[in-house]
Every structure is written in C-alpha cells, then in structure tokens.
Design a protein around this motif. Sequence first.
Motif, mmCIF file in Angstrom:
data_model
loop_
_atom_site.group_PDB
_atom_site.id
_atom_site.type_symbol
_atom_site.label_atom_id
_atom_site.label_comp_id
_atom_site.label_asym_id
_atom_site.label_seq_id
_atom_site.Cartn_x
_atom_site.Cartn_y
_atom_site.Cartn_z
ATOM 1 N N ASP A 1 37.266 38.447 40.871
ATOM 2 C CA ASP A 1 38.078 37.422 41.540
ATOM 3 C C ASP A 1 37.589 35.989 41.320
ATOM 4 O OD1 ASP A 1 40.078 39.086 42.417
ATOM 5 O OD2 ASP A 1 39.211 39.402 44.398
ATOM 6 N N ARG B 1 43.103 38.785 35.030
ATOM 7 C CA ARG B 1 44.544 38.652 35.165
ATOM 8 C C ARG B 1 44.989 37.520 34.264
ATOM 9 N NH1 ARG B 1 43.641 38.275 41.195
ATOM 10 N NH2 ARG B 1 41.807 39.536 40.901
ATOM 11 N N THR C 1 39.247 30.186 45.972
ATOM 12 C CA THR C 1 39.183 29.056 45.048
ATOM 13 C C THR C 1 38.859 27.796 45.827
ATOM 14 O OG1 THR C 1 40.829 30.117 43.644
ATOM 15 C CG2 THR C 1 40.472 27.770 43.303
ATOM 16 N N THR D 1 37.698 32.499 39.734
ATOM 17 C CA THR D 1 38.796 31.741 39.130
ATOM 18 C C THR D 1 38.276 30.971 37.929
ATOM 19 O OG1 THR D 1 39.901 31.487 41.263
ATOM 20 C CG2 THR D 1 40.531 29.936 39.531
ATOM 21 N N THR E 1 52.272 28.229 36.397
ATOM 22 C CA THR E 1 50.886 27.913 36.704
ATOM 23 C C THR E 1 50.016 29.112 36.371
ATOM 24 O OG1 THR E 1 51.600 26.514 38.531
ATOM 25 C CG2 THR E 1 49.295 27.159 38.508
ATOM 26 N N PRO E 2 49.145 28.985 35.371
ATOM 27 C CA PRO E 2 48.292 30.131 35.040
ATOM 28 C C PRO E 2 47.327 30.435 36.179
ATOM 29 C CG PRO E 2 47.652 28.209 33.775
ATOM 30 C CD PRO E 2 48.885 27.830 34.544
ATOM 31 N N ASP E 3 47.178 31.694 36.479
ATOM 32 C CA ASP E 3 46.251 32.141 37.511
ATOM 33 C C ASP E 3 45.223 33.018 36.832
ATOM 34 O OD1 ASP E 3 45.051 32.715 39.950
ATOM 35 O OD2 ASP E 3 46.453 34.327 40.429
ATOM 36 N N LEU E 4 44.191 32.386 36.266
ATOM 37 C CA LEU E 4 43.170 33.123 35.524
ATOM 38 C C LEU E 4 42.076 33.572 36.487
ATOM 39 C CD1 LEU E 4 42.842 30.881 32.341
ATOM 40 C CD2 LEU E 4 44.281 32.895 32.682
ATOM 41 N N LYS E 5 42.119 34.838 36.859
ATOM 42 C CA LYS E 5 41.120 35.437 37.742
ATOM 43 C C LYS E 5 40.398 36.530 36.968
ATOM 44 C CE LYS E 5 42.150 33.912 42.051
ATOM 45 N NZ LYS E 5 41.224 33.443 43.038
ATOM 46 N N TYR F 1 40.144 21.272 44.503
ATOM 47 C CA TYR F 1 39.760 20.532 43.306
ATOM 48 C C TYR F 1 38.725 19.449 43.612
ATOM 49 C CZ TYR F 1 40.529 18.671 38.612
ATOM 50 O OH TYR F 1 40.373 18.269 37.317
ATOM 51 N N HIS G 1 38.768 27.881 35.617
ATOM 52 C CA HIS G 1 39.438 26.584 35.579
ATOM 53 C C HIS G 1 39.475 25.992 34.180
ATOM 54 C CE1 HIS G 1 39.904 26.079 39.909
ATOM 55 N NE2 HIS G 1 38.735 26.683 40.011
#
Length: 159
Positions: free
Chosen positions: A23, A116, A142, A25, A88-92, A145, A27
Amino acid sequence: MNTGGLSKSVWTDADFTEMGWHDATVHGLSVQPTGEVLPRLLLDLDYLVQWVHPVPPETYFSFWVAPATLVFDGVWDMTGDLDFTGSTPDLKVDGVHRLPSDDGREDYPLWHIEGRAFDLKFRAAGYRQYFRRTPALVAGQTLPYAVRGGCAFTEVGFN
C-alpha cells in the motif's frame, strides 16, 4: 521526536525481511544515468511505517507514514508495464520481491515490484531507502502533498 516505530532513517537490502511496501504510494519514478554502464532506479514513496488499529469508538485504521526515496543501483534487464486508464493514476505497491537468480548471478538478484496500475521486473545489486522526514500519523495511507514536501528523490535520511 516520535518516529512511529522507525528505528533508523536509512535502510538497505540487508533489512529486506523487516520491510514491507504493501500500500505504499508511488509519487514519482526516475531511471537515472550514472555515467557508468548501469543506471539507477529511484522511486518517491509514501511508506507506511506502521498501521494503527482503531480504538473504539473509531472504526478505521490510522497510519504512520513517511516520505521516502527507494534507490536501486546497477539496474539492468528492466521490463515493466504502466496502466493509466483513469484520469488520475493511483500507483500503490502490492509487494516488493527479491527472487533467486536463475543464472548464478547472486550479486544481481531479480527484483519484482508489483502494484496497482504497474509492474516492474529488473536486476539490481541492491537498494537503499531514505526516509526523508519522520513519519506523520495520518488518517489515510498517503501524505498530503505539502506535508510530504512535494515529489522528490532526495537521498538523505532525517536526523
């Protein structure tokens, strides 16, 4: 200073069995030339240092999360896939695996980062992970920012 259970700010592949990236993230990702034959792979992550069980009446977990730079040196034979089907990419990260070498090159194991919306396989000598700030206790997995200091590939651990 509360470190959310984090015992040091720089970890290496020698710590692999103590680490887990589930899980986390992603960025940012960078393949960085070194002037040598083999490049480096850098990932900017929100690393979940600790999951905190809810205390009633709360029903959701909270998390100690720290911004981190994961650096693999001497990267070669990289293959992968990215899937940005949404806006929106959700790179987990689901997991990081160190697989046995199938060619006797134990000095360059096969690494597999599965997640993912992405999948990466490559050979690398090892890694270092720099926790750039002490972990923050947050409701989600997450960091905001502004709290994480934007996207960065800084290779210095917190003091």
